[in-house]
Design a protein around this motif. Structure first.
Motif, PDB file in Angstrom:
ATOM      1  N   ARG A 160      41.331  35.519  50.475  1.00  0.00           N
ATOM      2  CA  ARG A 160      41.234  36.292  49.240  1.00  0.00           C
ATOM      3  C   ARG A 160      41.905  37.637  49.448  1.00  0.00           C
ATOM      4  N   HIS A 188      43.333  31.675  37.437  1.00  0.00           N
ATOM      5  CA  HIS A 188      42.986  32.368  38.678  1.00  0.00           C
ATOM      6  C   HIS A 188      41.752  31.716  39.301  1.00  0.00           C
ATOM      7  N   ALA A 189      41.640  31.814  40.609  1.00  0.00           N
ATOM      8  CA  ALA A 189      40.399  31.434  41.275  1.00  0.00           C
ATOM      9  C   ALA A 189      39.506  32.668  41.223  1.00  0.00           C
ATOM     10  N   ASN A 192      43.250  35.034  43.839  1.00  0.00           N
ATOM     11  CA  ASN A 192      41.925  34.579  44.246  1.00  0.00           C
ATOM     12  C   ASN A 192      41.036  35.823  44.234  1.00  0.00           C
TER      13      ASN A 192
END
Length: 151
Positions: free
Chosen positions: A50, A31-32, A3
């Motif tokens: 994150r 991926h974020a 993230n």
């Protein structure tokens, strides 16, 4: 999958272009990823969900930070939060004709994140505007190795 917050410091838009390009690359790989050019405080890093920040910043003037990244820099510098659970990378944009201040904003942000305990992944990428008119291309190439190092 990671993230990733892409923290952008920009004056003319080049760092923003690189950030937007990498966000598209990262999300295409699963991926974020989110781009932020208006973070003000450590809370804006979203550390509760994150663990990776990619700092992309240009340098302007006499080695100065872009105006939009100064608030987060100043907040981190004043509060020195514990960022030991954070991994980060740095892409610095500069102009080598200004040898004394080449990519200085990226170096400043790199040092600040390290001083707060964050762990840099890979080497800092320094892109010279004199030799690389399209910084997003060099950044995409670099990011592939960087992502691999994230694990």
């Amino acid at each position: 999958m990671s993230n990733i917050l892409i923290l952008v410091g920009t004056e003319s838009g080049n760092a923003q272009m690189v950030g937007d390009t990498l966000m598209d690359e990262f999300t295409a790989l699963g991926h974020a990823a989110e781009v932020s050019s208006d973070a003000q405080t450590a809370a804006d890093l979203g550390l509760d969900g994150r663990d990776v920040v990619l700092i992309i910043t240009s340098t302007h003037g006499l080695g100065e930070l872009p105006d939009n990244i100064i608030p987060i820099h100043d907040d981190l510098d004043a509060s020195r939060p514990d960022l030991s659970g954070l991994r980060y990378g740095v892409i610095a944009l500069g102009d080598q004709t200004y040898s004394d201040t080449f990519c200085k904003a990226g170096k400043i942000m790199d040092g600040l994140f390290a001083a707060c305990g964050a762990q840099r992944v890979g080497e800092r990428l320094e892109i010279d505007a004199c030799t690389q008119p399209l910084p997003d291309e060099e950044a995409v190439t670099w990011s592939k190795e960087w992502l691999a190092q994230l694990g």
